[in-house]
Design an enzyme around this catalytic site. Structure first.
Site, PDB file in Angstrom:
ATOM      1  N   TYR A  73       0.858  -1.188   0.000  1.00 58.36           N
ATOM      2  CA  TYR A  73       0.000   0.000   0.000  1.00 58.36           C
ATOM      3  C   TYR A  73       0.887   1.229   0.000  1.00 58.36           C
ATOM      4  CZ  TYR A  73      -2.980   3.738   1.871  1.00 58.36           C
ATOM      5  OH  TYR A  73      -3.645   4.923   2.059  1.00 58.36           O
ATOM      6  N   GLU A 108      -3.629   7.530  -3.956  1.00 60.39           N
ATOM      7  CA  GLU A 108      -3.495   6.276  -3.212  1.00 60.39           C
ATOM      8  C   GLU A 108      -3.386   5.091  -4.166  1.00 60.39           C
ATOM      9  OE1 GLU A 108      -6.009   4.956   0.513  1.00 60.39           O
ATOM     10  OE2 GLU A 108      -6.854   4.045  -1.280  1.00 60.39           O
TER      11      GLU A 108
END
Ligand code: GDP
Ligand code: MN
Length: 382
Positions: free
Chosen positions: A101, A190
């Site tokens: 991530y 993101e």
């Protein structure tokens, strides 16, 4: 402004961030054609402005055109937490060895961009932050100094990315993500998951990209990405007219000048037992055109049963706003009750002008609370 995954990936690609090849489709036939063109295994992905599509059945792996067409039939029209799927992104499927991530977001508290990287990707980042905060590397970037290459190395080491070849790719990707973030005036970029393929290739498999609305004038190409059909019809009209407007679900339409004043008006409406239908800020204006535009937007909401003007004359004088309201009422027909509270510079002149005007549905009040009570009562409030 939130972008769809495929739009975010288009921006990623512009900044040199590796993404998979894909095509947009709006029908099962188009999905089939896209899969044919891409060849091999593809993944059919719902394009909606919300996350967690995988869990909601909005993402399906397909072995070829036929399966892709079937998956598209299943996913199109699906309701994912209030977002109906109308577009699909058909992407060449990736083999996944690891899911990381990576994000950079604007931390308002610190007034700095904040990077987050963890090797525990693919799941909700909130979950990781709660369950194993030590696995989440967090780093603020000083916007004046700018991003420094050692910061990407620090993120990598701290998150525990230990393969040297992966490190090299992640470090380059962090730098490019920061360039995309700053270059697009983003509030959030993101990548979840950021994958490592079995061959050791690092790639962005998903994208969540939010651009600061106030900077869109610098990015007309991004502004054009806005999906007008996904927007609420009143908000769309407001956007076209340049009116600051937020739709709420009550029945009292509110116009105020200044965000603070509008917010307290929402509270007072609540106190008077009513519910606001919207949040509409006239700003420093109050001229006839501004009032007409705002009233156009508010009255296009069929739920509205009464309108409240709450005006404090500071920069704008109350008599000018009163003139704007009267001119607007001459130009348009409104049968809904309208209550006006004017205070501040030239309030008495303004109130007198409104009181003398020949409109039966126009009422003048001196205080915010009495105005709120009046409009709630006239709207047949609860
Ligand atoms: P989200 O659920 O809205 O965050 O959508 P994502 O794009 O992140 O996809 C969710 C999950 O689907 C990913 O975490 C992957 O596990 C899986 N997925 C998506 N694309 C692919 C792909 O190309 N290959 C494989 N094997 N899995 C994928
Ligand atoms: Mn994701």
């Amino acid at each position: 402004m939130d972008l769809y995954e495929y739009q975010g990936k288009e921006l990623f690609a512009r900044f040199g961030i590796p993404v998979s090849d894909g095509r947009l489709a709006t029908s099962p036939e188009e999905a089939r054609a896209a899969a044919e063109e891409l060849g091999g295994q593809v993944v059919v992905k719902a394009q909606v402005l919300t996350g967690g599509r995988g869990k909601a059945g909005g993402i399906k792996l397909s072995d070829g055109p036929e399966e892709a067409e079937a998956a598209a039939t299943d996913i199109l029209g699906l309701d994912i937490r209030g977002h109906v799927v109308r577009k699909l992104w058909i992407e060449k499927a990736s083999d996944i060895a690891k899911e990381y991530y990576l994000s950079v977001t604007f931390d308002r508290g610190e007034k700095k961009p904040l990077f987050m990287l963890t090797t525990q990707g693919g799941v909700d980042i909130e979950e990781v932050a709660e369950r194993s905060p030590e696995a989440l590397a967090r780093l603020h970037i000083d916007p004046l100094v700018g991003f420094q290459p050692y910061q990407a190395r620090w993120l990598c080491f701290t998150a525990g990315v230990d393969d040297p070849d992966e490190q090299k790719q992640v470090i380059a990707l962090v730098a490019r993500l920061y360039e995309a973030f700053v270059g697009c005036d983003a509030m959030l970029c993101e990548v979840n998951p950021l994958i490592v393929t079995p061959d050791g290739e690092v790639r962005a498999l998903d994208s969540k990209f939010t651009v600061d609305d106030n900077a869109l004038f610098r990015h007309p190409d991004i502004g054009e990405m806005r999906d007008l059909e996904a927007a609420d019809p009143q908000e769309r009209l407001a956007g076209e007219k340049g009116v600051t407007y937020v739709k709420l679900d009550g029945e009292i339409g509110i116009l105020g000048n200044g965000a603070g004043l509008v917010m307290s008006t929402l509270d007072v409406i609540d106190q008077a037992g009513g519910r606001a239908a919207n949040f509409c800020d006239l700003g420093g204006g109050g001229d006839a055109q501004g009032v007409v535009d705002a009233l156009d937007v508010i009255t296009s909401d069929p739920q509205v049963r009464g309108i409240l003007f709450n005006i404090f004359g500071g920069i704008t004088r109350c008599d000018e706003v009163a003139r704007g309201i009267l001119e607007a009422l001459d130009r348009m027909t409104i049968e809904l009750p309208i209550v006006v509270r004017l205070d501040g510079t030239n309030a008495e002149e303004g109130r007198a002008m409104l009181a003398e005007a020949p409109h039966d549905n126009l009422h003048v009040e001196e205080t915010m609370l009495s105005a709120a009570e009046r409009v709630v009562e006239l709207a047949g409030g609860s």
